[in-house]
Write a protein that holds these residues in place. Structure first.
Motif, short mmCIF file in Angstrom:
data_model
loop_
_atom_site.label_atom_id
_atom_site.label_comp_id
_atom_site.label_asym_id
_atom_site.label_seq_id
_atom_site.Cartn_x
_atom_site.Cartn_y
_atom_site.Cartn_z
N ASP A 96 118.54 -15.56 71.55
CA ASP A 96 118.82 -14.15 71.29
C ASP A 96 117.53 -13.35 71.49
N VAL A 97 117.64 -12.20 72.13
CA VAL A 97 116.50 -11.29 72.29
C VAL A 97 116.70 -10.10 71.36
N GLN A 98 115.63 -9.70 70.67
CA GLN A 98 115.73 -8.65 69.65
C GLN A 98 114.61 -7.63 69.85
N TYR A 99 114.99 -6.35 69.93
CA TYR A 99 114.05 -5.24 70.05
C TYR A 99 114.09 -4.44 68.74
N GLU A 100 112.91 -4.09 68.19
CA GLU A 100 112.86 -3.44 66.89
C GLU A 100 111.98 -2.18 66.93
N LEU A 101 112.39 -1.21 66.15
CA LEU A 101 111.59 -0.02 65.86
C LEU A 101 111.58 0.15 64.35
N GLN A 102 110.39 0.25 63.77
CA GLN A 102 110.27 0.34 62.31
C GLN A 102 109.34 1.48 61.92
N TRP A 103 109.73 2.18 60.85
CA TRP A 103 108.89 3.22 60.24
C TRP A 103 108.72 2.88 58.78
N GLN A 104 107.46 2.75 58.34
CA GLN A 104 107.18 2.38 56.95
C GLN A 104 105.95 3.13 56.46
N PRO A 105 106.14 4.29 55.81
CA PRO A 105 105.00 5.07 55.34
C PRO A 105 104.37 4.52 54.07
N ASP A 106 105.12 3.72 53.28
CA ASP A 106 104.59 3.13 52.06
C ASP A 106 105.41 1.89 51.73
N PRO A 107 104.95 1.04 50.80
CA PRO A 107 105.66 -0.22 50.53
C PRO A 107 107.09 -0.04 50.04
N GLN A 108 107.40 1.11 49.39
CA GLN A 108 108.74 1.31 48.85
C GLN A 108 109.71 1.95 49.85
N SER A 109 109.20 2.44 50.98
CA SER A 109 110.03 3.16 51.94
C SER A 109 109.98 2.47 53.30
N ARG A 110 111.14 2.31 53.91
CA ARG A 110 111.19 1.62 55.19
C ARG A 110 112.49 1.93 55.91
N VAL A 111 112.36 2.17 57.22
CA VAL A 111 113.52 2.30 58.09
C VAL A 111 113.31 1.37 59.27
N ARG A 112 114.30 0.57 59.58
CA ARG A 112 114.18 -0.42 60.65
C ARG A 112 115.44 -0.39 61.50
N LEU A 113 115.26 -0.27 62.81
CA LEU A 113 116.35 -0.28 63.78
C LEU A 113 116.15 -1.44 64.73
N ALA A 114 117.24 -2.07 65.15
CA ALA A 114 117.12 -3.21 66.06
C ALA A 114 118.31 -3.27 67.00
#
Length: 410
Positions: free
Chosen positions: A143-161
């Motif tokens: 499987d091939v996986q492409y990711e985009l992640q935004w994490q401004p601090d340890p408690q906040s995170r957005v991840r797309l794949a």
């Protein structure tokens, strides 16, 4: 080193509502064997009672943090429930480059699965771009996986794949089968919040229609699936923190059979919804916890070649749970918890070929279980915890299965 008392709050937190990596907060792409063959095991009236009582008790590490989170519990004389996740990063000195591995062994409503993700990411401030692969010895199964992640601090995170399962299958496999419509899965995960205030976590995996022609089994399978989770932690009021979690799994499949005896059904549909409500008293000495868990599962049609049956499987379960945490020494705690409720299960199936026995049931039973997880802090510096969890059935005098858990932040 972190003091033991502080580790109690970090590593020994209740998690009947999961916070560590699980099958919802990590991508769960379409699997060829699930599409064609289906789940290889069936459920009995105690299956989800066992799985609830064997859930990982520690609330961290999160899926994006380095560590190992694992639970293994005996659900039958010949069956274990296994849910394990390992994540480790190697970050460059300037913090811009990262190599990572994620290893997961778990199960969902389509059966058991493994994923071994190896990837590379590049940081641009709070953003990270990454490419990874579920590495297999057979290149057709990668499987091939492409990711985009935004994490401004340890408690906040957005991840797309974006995941491309079996990305090279048609080029590598040969005459055993082919994808006539290539599979893709889209994943999104977001986490925001305050450890003592409002907190939100949600995840979605959408697998649009894909189609596979299995020339060995003589079946062409087409399917799509949506899996979603939403968890809300509410602010602490008078020492009490409520948590609510909703999970949904909808799957649709169609089958065309050739050169074989066709079963009664040529479609399959799953509709699953679950709701968990939990209340934890953060200020009381024994940290009492109580809650309810409701599961509704409807599966109908052809269950796949693994079981070779078609028909209906339906269940409605409502379970309540209540527990406390008692400190025994500097490193030992025990968290006795009682689970009790009613399970309504109907299973009406028939074999596609032959006259063998197929499990049939129409149950509406009360079930109960006592879990006695003893937890030991093995690694004071990192908060590593080993849990030994013997359980007892309450609806009949019998052992309820043993459970071992490992919580090991790196």
């Amino acid at each position: 080193m972190k003091p033991i008392r502080l580790l109690w709050g970090m590593a020994l937190g209740w998690s009947s509502v999961p916070a560590t990596a699980d099958i919802w907060t990590e991508p769960n792409p379409v699997r060829r064997e699930a599409l064609v063959e289906g789940r290889r095991f069936d459920y009995n009236t105690e299956s989800f009672l066992h799985r609830l009582s064997f859930g990982q008790l520690s609330r961290t590490p999160y899926s994006d943090e380095d560590g190992l989170s694992g639970t293994v519990g005996s659900t039958r004389s010949d069956e274990f429930y296994v849910d394990m996740f390992l994540h480790k990063r190697l970050v460059s000195d300037d913090g811009r480059h990262v190599a990572f591995i994620r290893m997961q062994r778990s199960e969902d409503f389509d059966g058991r699965f493994d994923r071994q993700i190896v990837g590379y990411g590049h940081h641009l401030g709070d953003w990270r771009l990454a490419i990874a692969g579920d590495v297999r010895g057979d290149k057709a199964e990668i499987d091939v996986q492409y990711e985009l992640q935004w994490q401004p601090d340890p408690q906040s995170r957005v991840r797309l794949a974006l995941i491309q399962p079996d990305a090279f299958f048609n080029d590598k496999e040969g005459a055993d089968g082919e994808y006539t419509k290539s599979p893709n899965s889209f994943f999104a995960h977001a986490r925001f919040g305050d450890p003592e205030g409002w907190a939100l976590e949600s995840a979605l995996t959408y697998s649009p229609p894909s189609q596979f022609n299995d020339q060995v089994l003589g079946v062409e399978a087409r399917g799509d699936q949506v899996r979603a989770m939403l968890q809300v932690d509410m602010p602490v009021v008078a020492g009490l923190r409520p948590t609510a979690r909703v999970e949904v799994d909808n799957a649709n499949r169609e089958f065309a059979f050739s050169d074989r005896v066709a079963p009664e059904a040529d479609t399959f549909q799953r509709r699953m919804q679950s709701l968990r409500l939990m209340f934890e008293h953060r200020q009381a000495r024994l940290r009492p916890v109580c809650g309810v868990h409701h599961l509704r599962l409807r599966e109908r049609g052809w269950f796949g070649d693994a079981r070779g049956t078609s028909g209906l499987e339906s269940r409605d379960e409502l379970l309540g749970f209540a527990g406390i945490r008692q400190r025994l020494s500097e490193r030992w705690t025990v968290e006795p918890t009682v689970y009790a409720g009613r399970a309504r299960a109907i299973q009406d199936q028939m074999l596609a070929v032959g006259d063998g026995d197929v499990p049939q049931r129409d149950d509406n039973d009360l079930h109960g279980k006592l879990a006695l997880p003893f937890r030991y802090v093995l690694d004071e510096a990192r908060g590593g915890v080993l849990t030994l969890n013997p359980t007892l059935r309450l609806h009949r005098a019998a052992f309820g299965g043993g459970n071992v858990q490992v919580h090991w932040p790196f």
